[in-house]
Write a protein that holds these residues in place. Structure first.
Motif, mmCIF file in Angstrom:
data_model
loop_
_atom_site.group_PDB
_atom_site.id
_atom_site.type_symbol
_atom_site.label_atom_id
_atom_site.label_comp_id
_atom_site.label_asym_id
_atom_site.label_seq_id
_atom_site.Cartn_x
_atom_site.Cartn_y
_atom_site.Cartn_z
ATOM 1 N N ARG A 72 31.864 64.980 61.646
ATOM 2 C CA ARG A 72 33.281 64.637 61.699
ATOM 3 C C ARG A 72 33.921 65.160 60.437
ATOM 4 N NH1 ARG A 72 31.500 58.761 63.184
ATOM 5 N NH2 ARG A 72 31.192 59.021 65.405
ATOM 6 N N CYS A 77 40.746 60.807 51.012
ATOM 7 C CA CYS A 77 42.120 60.482 51.401
ATOM 8 C C CYS A 77 42.743 59.453 50.467
ATOM 9 C CB CYS A 77 42.159 59.990 52.843
ATOM 10 S SG CYS A 77 41.117 58.566 53.166
ATOM 11 N N GLN A 109 44.800 56.997 59.184
ATOM 12 C CA GLN A 109 44.329 57.233 60.546
ATOM 13 C C GLN A 109 42.974 57.916 60.484
ATOM 14 O OE1 GLN A 109 47.288 59.130 62.909
ATOM 15 N NE2 GLN A 109 48.732 57.458 62.643
ATOM 16 N N ALA A 110 41.929 57.092 60.463
ATOM 17 C CA ALA A 110 40.557 57.591 60.393
ATOM 18 C C ALA A 110 39.690 56.742 61.308
ATOM 19 C CB ALA A 110 40.045 57.525 58.955
ATOM 20 N N THR A 111 38.595 57.334 61.785
ATOM 21 C CA THR A 111 37.679 56.561 62.623
ATOM 22 C C THR A 111 36.783 55.674 61.767
ATOM 23 O OG1 THR A 111 36.096 58.380 62.657
ATOM 24 C CG2 THR A 111 37.660 58.259 64.482
ATOM 25 N N CYS A 181 37.975 59.638 54.198
ATOM 26 C CA CYS A 181 38.359 59.363 55.582
ATOM 27 C C CYS A 181 37.563 60.259 56.514
ATOM 28 C CB CYS A 181 39.850 59.651 55.795
ATOM 29 S SG CYS A 181 40.927 58.518 54.926
ATOM 30 N N ARG A 183 37.502 61.574 60.189
ATOM 31 C CA ARG A 183 38.442 61.678 61.323
ATOM 32 C C ARG A 183 37.725 62.157 62.564
ATOM 33 N NH1 ARG A 183 42.674 60.563 58.451
ATOM 34 N NH2 ARG A 183 43.476 61.668 56.707
#
Length: 183
Positions: A72, A77, A109-111, A181, A183
């Motif tokens: 990923r 960040c 906005q990150a997994t 982060c 993503r």
């Protein structure tokens, strides 16, 4: 000819027995017979399958059905300068600092996230490793309370400086917690 084949077969069986015996002896039943597989994400976002029986472990790349490694995209960040969030020699985050972090984690906005702690070089290596990990864990607790997934938490102490430790401003830059982060 048959004698040579027979000797080779006996030697092969003896070697197999040695490998099994060595494995059994090394584990010494400390794992209770349980193997716990997990997925580990390295800082560049690549996943690895991890098998650790408590004594011996190994890690292999996690690949998709086509054999391509599962990675990923990850990037730094967020960088928290420790002086703004922690008192000297402390891993406790103030209420205001916790609120700022919660806001960051809910907007990012990150997994998942990797949290890494860093220090300057003024204390011993062992102390700095412990302090950096404790600070990273404090940030991770705020993140988890915000409902985000933490892939990993690490403390690097003084081992990955962002600036020279020869000046006060360089030391201040080295006292940080980085948020990566995924993503």
């Amino acid at each position: 000819m048959r004698a040579a084949a027979s000797v080779a077969l006996v030697a092969a069986l003896a070697l197999q027995g040695t490998a099994v015996d060595a494995q059994t002896r090394s584990q010494q039943d400390r794992d209770g017979g349980q193997y716990i597989p997990t997925i580990w994400v390295d800082p560049d976002g690549c996943e690895h399958w991890v098998m650790d029986d408590g004594v011996e472990g190994y890690m292999t790349p996690h690949t998709n059905r086509q054999g391509i490694p599962v990675c990923r995209r990850g990037n730094v960040c967020g960088v928290m300068q420790s002086d703004q969030f922690f008192a000297t020699n402390s891993a406790r985050i103030s209420k205001h600092g916790q609120a700022r972090l919660r806001d960051f984690f809910t907007k990012a906005q990150a997994t998942s996230f990797i949290i890494t702690g860093h220090t300057d070089s003024r204390a011993s290596d062992a102390y700095n490793m412990r302090l950096s990990l404790n600070r990273a864990n404090s940030v991770a607790k705020v993140a988890q309370a915000s409902g985000v997934r933490i892939a990993d938490v690490r403390g690097y102490g003084e081992r990955q400086p962002a600036a020279s430790n020869q000046t006060a401003s360089g030391q201040a830059k080295n006292r940080r917690v980085e948020i990566i982060c995924i993503r």
